[in-house]
Design a protein around this motif. Structure first.
Motif, mmCIF file in Angstrom:
data_model
loop_
_atom_site.group_PDB
_atom_site.id
_atom_site.type_symbol
_atom_site.label_atom_id
_atom_site.label_comp_id
_atom_site.label_asym_id
_atom_site.label_seq_id
_atom_site.Cartn_x
_atom_site.Cartn_y
_atom_site.Cartn_z
ATOM 1 N N GLY A 1 31.712 -28.279 -29.921
ATOM 2 C CA GLY A 1 32.097 -27.063 -29.227
ATOM 3 C C GLY A 1 30.984 -26.144 -28.791
ATOM 4 N N ALA A 2 29.766 -26.663 -28.610
ATOM 5 C CA ALA A 2 28.673 -25.800 -28.143
ATOM 6 C C ALA A 2 28.959 -25.318 -26.724
ATOM 7 N N ASP A 3 28.710 -24.037 -26.464
ATOM 8 C CA ASP A 3 28.992 -23.481 -25.147
ATOM 9 C C ASP A 3 27.782 -23.530 -24.212
ATOM 10 N N LYS A 4 26.721 -24.184 -24.647
ATOM 11 C CA LYS A 4 25.541 -24.362 -23.806
ATOM 12 C C LYS A 4 24.849 -25.655 -24.216
ATOM 13 N N ALA B 1 23.550 -32.357 -24.090
ATOM 14 C CA ALA B 1 22.136 -32.490 -24.436
ATOM 15 C C ALA B 1 21.257 -31.946 -23.314
ATOM 16 N N ASP B 2 20.266 -31.145 -23.679
ATOM 17 C CA ASP B 2 19.301 -30.613 -22.720
ATOM 18 C C ASP B 2 18.092 -31.534 -22.693
ATOM 19 N N SER B 3 18.035 -32.419 -21.715
ATOM 20 C CA SER B 3 16.964 -33.413 -21.647
ATOM 21 C C SER B 3 15.620 -32.808 -21.281
ATOM 22 N N ASN B 4 15.579 -31.506 -21.003
ATOM 23 C CA ASN B 4 14.310 -30.826 -20.731
ATOM 24 C C ASN B 4 13.698 -30.212 -21.984
#
Length: 335
Positions: free
Chosen positions: A109-112, A188-191
């Motif tokens: 449930g992460a919103d970012k 997932a933030d691949s940066n």
């Protein structure tokens, strides 16, 4: 040592499991939830371990002793917390025509989008493979603090033959191949990529970093930084090297140096900070590995932090929570 062997024998959650959908990529096969089969509830997992202990020990006292250890390491409260707050899947992906097993863990449930940590396990072959118990002990607490964790078991692990592991050879490609899968992980933030490893996983981390420009920070726990010198501290590791490393007897020094970051510390990027964690009473990988490496990092102006835990062992059992806090703080700061 006995505790470690018990931990890695807490069963592999990668079969007879329900489907999961955390990683949508054409190269990913057989994705399944970690929280299924006997791991679908705490009681079934504990009962399975009780049956296992009863088959492997002769007395009720011995069974009760092992169950007491299990209950101290893996409480129902922790299990329920992680099951309610985390998603976890195992999967297979192809590298060099081998189907390699991997896993992904992320908060629900992460919103970012969240930063990603690639975790590199220790051990060799099937020994040290990441099973449900080691996930719960080592990885769930980190993921819960706001990270997506993805890792490889390395080729051959948890199969009928574990002879494919080259201990820092072609198996490093199993780690770098995960980079192509990360963009397909939901949330997932691949940066924002970090990497960390324990024991042999520290070596894997440094070797993988040679083939990627996307990793912003790394950490190692009881990492072996000079394999040849390490044989002075622990001569029995030569049996592992002879079994795993191709052409070891013919090119011993060359093969060990290729796997020893201390030998090429001058080639490390000054833009990738390094966290080093080590117990001073470590009998498996001497604390000198991290101390000597830190000295080289000073010499070459590589940003780093060395944290030593007095009288603690290879797994940092006495300081597990403190070590986890260091890892979480390090990656939140640098990712």
């Amino acid at each position: 040592m006995k505790r470690y062997l018990l931990l890695v024998s807490l069963l592999v959650p990668s079969f007879l499991s329900s489907a999961s959908n955390l990683l949508k990529h054409e190269q990913v096969k057989n994705e399944r939830s970690c929280f299924s089969w006997i791991f679908s509830d705490y009681s079934s997992w504990r009962n399975q371990m009780k049956n296992k202990y009863e088959k492997s020990t002769k007395t009720e006292e011995a069974v009760n002793k092992k169950l007491a250890w299990f209950d101290s390491m893996f409480t129902q409260e922790k299990y329920d917390l992680y099951k309610s707050s985390l998603d976890c899947s195992t999967f297979e992906y192809e590298v060099d025509s081998h189907m390699v097993k991997g896993y992904v863990i992320k908060p629900k449930g992460a919103d970012k989008k969240l930063p990603v940590l690639i975790y590199n396990r220790g051990g060799n072959g099937n020994f040290g493979g990441v099973v449900f118990g080691s996930m719960m002990h080592n990885l769930f607490p980190i993921a819960k603090e706001g990270f997506v964790i993805v890792g490889s078991q390395y080729r051959g692990t948890h199969t009928k033959s574990d002879t494919l592991d080259e201990f820092g050879g072609k198996d490093v490609r199993d780690v770098t191949a995960l980079l192509d899968l990360i963009p397909a992980i939901s949330g997932a933030d691949s940066n924002r990529l970090g990497m960390y490893g324990a024991s042999r996983g520290g070596m894997q981390t440094h070797l993988a970093l040679k083939h990627s420009n996307n990793i912003r920070a790394i950490a190692t726990i009881a990492g072996n930084t000079d394999l040849a010198k390490g044989l002075i501290y622990r001569p029995e590791m030569e049996k592992v090297y002879e079994k795993r490393i191709p052409n070891y007897l013919e090119n011993k020094q060359q093969e060990l140096d290729k796997r020893s970051v201390l030998k090429w510390a001058d080639k490390l990027s000054p833009n990738v900070p390094i966290l080093l964690l080590h117990g001073t009473a470590d009998k498996r990988v001497s604390v000198k590995h991290s101390e000597d490496f830190a000295s080289e990092l000073v010499r070459y102006n590589i940003p780093h932090k060395l944290v030593l835990y007095p009288n603690d062992s290879h797994g940092l059992i006495k300081n597990k929570e403190a070590a986890n806090n260091e890892i979480v703080s390090w990656f939140h700061k640098h990712l």
